[in-house]
Design a protein around this motif. Sequence first.
Motif, PDB file in Angstrom:
ATOM      1  N   SER A   9      -0.974  13.962   5.183  1.00 43.70           N
ATOM      2  CA  SER A   9      -1.458  12.636   5.547  1.00 43.70           C
ATOM      3  C   SER A   9      -1.169  11.625   4.449  1.00 43.70           C
ATOM      4  O   SER A   9      -0.707  10.508   4.705  1.00 43.70           O
ATOM      5  N   ASP A  10      -1.429  12.013   3.189  1.00 44.17           N
ATOM      6  CA  ASP A  10      -1.144  11.117   2.068  1.00 44.17           C
ATOM      7  C   ASP A  10       0.349  10.824   1.974  1.00 44.17           C
ATOM      8  O   ASP A  10       0.764   9.701   1.656  1.00 44.17           O
ATOM      9  N   ASN A  11       1.181  11.828   2.240  1.00 44.96           N
ATOM     10  CA  ASN A  11       2.622  11.639   2.194  1.00 44.96           C
ATOM     11  C   ASN A  11       3.079  10.634   3.247  1.00 44.96           C
ATOM     12  O   ASN A  11       3.932   9.784   2.997  1.00 44.96           O
ATOM     13  N   LYS A  12       2.455  10.697   4.427  1.00 47.84           N
ATOM     14  CA  LYS A  12       2.787   9.752   5.495  1.00 47.84           C
ATOM     15  C   LYS A  12       2.367   8.343   5.103  1.00 47.84           C
ATOM     16  O   LYS A  12       3.123   7.377   5.295  1.00 47.84           O
ATOM     17  N   HIS A  14       2.016   7.180   2.120  1.00 52.75           N
ATOM     18  CA  HIS A  14       2.906   6.744   1.044  1.00 52.75           C
ATOM     19  C   HIS A  14       4.177   6.128   1.621  1.00 52.75           C
ATOM     20  O   HIS A  14       4.621   5.050   1.190  1.00 52.75           O
ATOM     21  N   SER A  15       4.759   6.784   2.613  1.00 52.79           N
ATOM     22  CA  SER A  15       5.980   6.265   3.240  1.00 52.79           C
ATOM     23  C   SER A  15       5.726   4.944   3.946  1.00 52.79           C
ATOM     24  O   SER A  15       6.540   4.015   3.867  1.00 52.79           O
ATOM     25  N   LEU A  16       4.591   4.839   4.639  1.00 51.20           N
ATOM     26  CA  LEU A  16       4.254   3.609   5.350  1.00 51.20           C
ATOM     27  C   LEU A  16       4.026   2.457   4.372  1.00 51.20           C
ATOM     28  O   LEU A  16       4.438   1.321   4.632  1.00 51.20           O
ATOM     29  N   VAL A  17       3.374   2.742   3.253  1.00 51.47           N
ATOM     30  CA  VAL A  17       3.122   1.700   2.249  1.00 51.47           C
ATOM     31  C   VAL A  17       4.434   1.195   1.662  1.00 51.47           C
ATOM     32  O   VAL A  17       4.649  -0.022   1.529  1.00 51.47           O
ATOM     33  N   LEU A  18       5.325   2.110   1.314  1.00 52.96           N
ATOM     34  CA  LEU A  18       6.618   1.689   0.774  1.00 52.96           C
ATOM     35  C   LEU A  18       7.372   0.822   1.775  1.00 52.96           C
ATOM     36  O   LEU A  18       7.973  -0.200   1.410  1.00 52.96           O
ATOM     37  N   ALA A  19       7.321   1.222   3.055  1.00 50.49           N
ATOM     38  CA  ALA A  19       8.015   0.455   4.090  1.00 50.49           C
ATOM     39  C   ALA A  19       7.424  -0.939   4.233  1.00 50.49           C
ATOM     40  O   ALA A  19       8.159  -1.931   4.392  1.00 50.49           O
ATOM     41  N   GLU A  20       6.089  -1.041   4.175  1.00 44.04           N
ATOM     42  CA  GLU A  20       5.443  -2.338   4.334  1.00 44.04           C
ATOM     43  C   GLU A  20       5.717  -3.246   3.136  1.00 44.04           C
ATOM     44  O   GLU A  20       5.914  -4.454   3.295  1.00 44.04           O
ATOM     45  N   VAL A  36      -0.924   7.765  -3.779  1.00 42.25           N
ATOM     46  CA  VAL A  36      -1.896   7.962  -2.703  1.00 42.25           C
ATOM     47  C   VAL A  36      -2.646   9.263  -2.938  1.00 42.25           C
ATOM     48  O   VAL A  36      -2.032  10.306  -3.180  1.00 42.25           O
ATOM     49  N   GLU A  37      -3.960   9.185  -2.853  1.00 41.92           N
ATOM     50  CA  GLU A  37      -4.791  10.381  -2.965  1.00 41.92           C
ATOM     51  C   GLU A  37      -5.984  10.237  -2.051  1.00 41.92           C
ATOM     52  O   GLU A  37      -6.743   9.276  -2.151  1.00 41.92           O
ATOM     53  N   ALA A  38      -6.128  11.190  -1.119  1.00 45.37           N
ATOM     54  CA  ALA A  38      -7.233  11.201  -0.152  1.00 45.37           C
ATOM     55  C   ALA A  38      -7.313   9.886   0.618  1.00 45.37           C
ATOM     56  O   ALA A  38      -8.396   9.381   0.891  1.00 45.37           O
ATOM     57  N   GLY A  39      -6.150   9.321   0.937  1.00 42.28           N
ATOM     58  CA  GLY A  39      -6.107   8.093   1.725  1.00 42.28           C
ATOM     59  C   GLY A  39      -6.282   6.821   0.938  1.00 42.28           C
ATOM     60  O   GLY A  39      -6.179   5.728   1.494  1.00 42.28           O
TER      61      GLY A  39
END
Length: 223
Positions: A9-12, A14-20, A36-39
């Motif tokens: 979930s954190d990995n996902k 992380h990818s969304l944050v980088l994209a945004e 990202v750690e625990a959301g």
Amino acid sequence: MIIATRTRSDNKIHSLVLAELEWTPEIDASEVEVEVEAGVVTLSGEVGDYFEYLAASRAMRRVHGIAGVQNRLTVLPRSARWVTDTDIGRVAERVLTWSANIPGTVRSRVEGGCVTLTGQVDWHFQREAAERAVENIRGVHTVRNEVTLIPRPVSEEAAERIRSALFRDPQVDAGRISVSVVGNTAVLTGYVKSLMEKTQAGEAAWSSPDVTTIDNRLDVRPY
């Protein structure tokens, strides 16, 4: 810069944050590091001005799955033009004076590129307007908003009026939120699905004429 995360979930996220961050034109994403750690998302690195710092915080509210944000970005102006505290203070005084939605009770002082706002106003929107007025001044590194609301009598229906406002708001699932009013403080508990919804619930409560403080304890549960 990609930093290892602990869960899928954190990995996902992380990818969304980088994209945004890449999608947001106000931000130089190459200078921002994400963890990202625990959301909970932590942003670090350097940005060119306070406007970019705030844009990064706003961008995080748009990303699904984030439970919290720690913005540790450092403002390091890239402009070759030197701006002194006196320059900033002069402009801040001018914009505060000429803004129709900011009372004359609001004052500012500047030290090391930090603008501190003080005074008392009737409504939270006036306090927010003062902050917005000075946050984009060239040379500002941060804004400390110490403006307070004038205390007022509290209605017996204060909590119910806030609940009604939450139910009217299409951006808030009010059925999962509880409201209590202690003195001039409104306390929001329960949970929401996003940081954006948590922010919106707080904004709805701030419109109450009965409160001068919001204690937003809403948990973010994205899934």
